[in-house]
Structure formats: structure tokens, C-alpha cells
Design a protein around this motif. Structure first.
Motif, short mmCIF file in Angstrom:
data_model
loop_
_atom_site.label_atom_id
_atom_site.label_comp_id
_atom_site.label_asym_id
_atom_site.label_seq_id
_atom_site.Cartn_x
_atom_site.Cartn_y
_atom_site.Cartn_z
N LEU A 35 0.82 -1.20 0.00
CA LEU A 35 0.00 0.00 0.00
C LEU A 35 0.86 1.26 0.00
O LEU A 35 0.64 2.18 -0.79
CB LEU A 35 -0.92 -0.02 1.22
CG LEU A 35 -1.85 1.17 1.40
CD1 LEU A 35 -2.85 1.25 0.25
CD2 LEU A 35 -2.58 1.06 2.73
N VAL A 36 1.87 1.29 0.87
CA VAL A 36 2.77 2.45 0.96
C VAL A 36 3.52 2.63 -0.35
O VAL A 36 3.59 3.75 -0.89
CB VAL A 36 3.75 2.30 2.15
CG1 VAL A 36 4.85 3.34 2.09
CG2 VAL A 36 3.00 2.38 3.47
N SER A 64 8.81 1.72 10.18
CA SER A 64 9.27 0.35 9.98
C SER A 64 9.13 -0.07 8.51
O SER A 64 10.05 -0.64 7.93
CB SER A 64 8.46 -0.60 10.87
OG SER A 64 8.81 -1.93 10.61
N ILE A 65 8.00 0.25 7.92
CA ILE A 65 7.76 -0.07 6.50
C ILE A 65 8.75 0.67 5.61
O ILE A 65 9.35 0.09 4.70
CB ILE A 65 6.31 0.28 6.10
CG1 ILE A 65 5.33 -0.64 6.83
CG2 ILE A 65 6.12 0.22 4.60
CD1 ILE A 65 3.89 -0.16 6.78
N LEU A 66 8.93 1.96 5.87
CA LEU A 66 9.84 2.76 5.05
C LEU A 66 11.28 2.28 5.19
O LEU A 66 12.04 2.29 4.22
CB LEU A 66 9.72 4.24 5.40
CG LEU A 66 8.39 4.88 5.04
CD1 LEU A 66 8.29 6.28 5.62
CD2 LEU A 66 8.19 4.90 3.53
N GLN A 67 11.67 1.85 6.38
CA GLN A 67 13.01 1.32 6.59
C GLN A 67 13.22 0.07 5.74
O GLN A 67 14.24 -0.09 5.07
CB GLN A 67 13.24 1.01 8.07
CG GLN A 67 14.61 0.42 8.35
CD GLN A 67 15.74 1.40 8.08
OE1 GLN A 67 15.59 2.61 8.25
NE2 GLN A 67 16.87 0.89 7.66
N THR A 68 12.23 -0.81 5.75
CA THR A 68 12.31 -2.04 4.95
C THR A 68 12.38 -1.72 3.47
O THR A 68 13.19 -2.30 2.73
CB THR A 68 11.09 -2.94 5.24
OG1 THR A 68 11.08 -3.25 6.64
CG2 THR A 68 11.14 -4.22 4.44
N LEU A 69 11.56 -0.79 3.00
CA LEU A 69 11.58 -0.40 1.59
C LEU A 69 12.89 0.27 1.21
O LEU A 69 13.43 0.06 0.13
CB LEU A 69 10.39 0.51 1.27
CG LEU A 69 9.00 -0.13 1.34
CD1 LEU A 69 7.92 0.93 1.17
CD2 LEU A 69 8.85 -1.23 0.29
N ALA A 70 13.44 1.06 2.12
CA ALA A 70 14.71 1.73 1.87
C ALA A 70 15.86 0.72 1.81
O ALA A 70 16.77 0.86 0.98
CB ALA A 70 14.98 2.78 2.94
N VAL A 76 13.46 6.44 -1.13
CA VAL A 76 14.52 7.30 -0.61
C VAL A 76 13.87 8.34 0.30
O VAL A 76 12.78 8.83 0.01
CB VAL A 76 15.31 7.97 -1.77
CG1 VAL A 76 14.43 8.87 -2.61
CG2 VAL A 76 16.49 8.71 -1.24
N ARG A 77 14.54 8.60 1.43
CA ARG A 77 14.06 9.61 2.37
C ARG A 77 15.01 10.78 2.37
O ARG A 77 16.22 10.62 2.37
CB ARG A 77 13.95 9.03 3.76
CG ARG A 77 12.82 8.03 3.86
CD ARG A 77 12.50 7.62 5.25
NE ARG A 77 12.17 8.79 6.06
CZ ARG A 77 12.21 8.79 7.37
NH1 ARG A 77 12.55 7.72 8.02
NH2 ARG A 77 11.89 9.87 8.04
#
Length: 85
Positions: A35-36, A64-70, A76-77
């Protein structure tokens, strides 16, 4: 002409558009991560606050989700802003 939408920093937002089906990377397996990722793919760069409000997800889950995707080099953040790589 349609007026541009603005992000939380009052800068014009450039939404991505796609033609044809959207495919997800095989490494994205959880429903929330999918979803993200799809939201970011369609919307472009957003803040974590915008992401959480739009998807009704708590920040703790998003981080947590963004860390896994990164870690998979999919997002990218830059400070509080997040986008698909």
C-alpha cells in the motif's frame, strides 16, 4: 488549466502518472508495504505525516515499512520527505 496542488511546504507537487498496469517488486510482500509503495508510486514525494494521514497508518508502523523499503533500495528519504527511487 488545472491549478497545481501544493505539498506541506507549499511547493508544487508533481504527481506521477502511469499508463498500463503497475507491477510491484517481488521483495514487497506485506500488504501495508504494498500500500505504501503504490501510494508513493502514484503520488510522488510526500511527507511521512501526509503518508500516515492519507493511509491511516501510525508513524511507528510507517517508519518500519519505510526502513524495509529503503533497505531494498525502493524508496529514498530526504528529511521528512519520502519518494520512490
Amino acid at each position: 488549466m488545472i491549478p497545481p496542488r501544493f505539498d506541506s511546504r507549499n511547493e508544487p507537487r508533481t504527481d506521477r502518472t502511469t499508463s498500463g498496469p503497475i507491477t510491484l517488486p517481488e521483495t514487497v510482500t506485506s500488504p501495508q508495504a504494498k500500500l505504501v509503495y503504490l501510494y508513493l508510486l502514484v503520488r510522488g514525494t510526500v511527507t511521512v505525516d501526509e503518508l500516515g494521514a492519507s493511509l491511516d497508518l501510525p508513524k511507528l508502523a510507517l517508519f518500519s515499512i519505510l526502513q524495509t523499503l529503503a533497505e531494498s533500495d525502493l524508496v529514498v528519504r530526504d528529511g521528512d520527505a519520502v519518494s520512490v527511487r
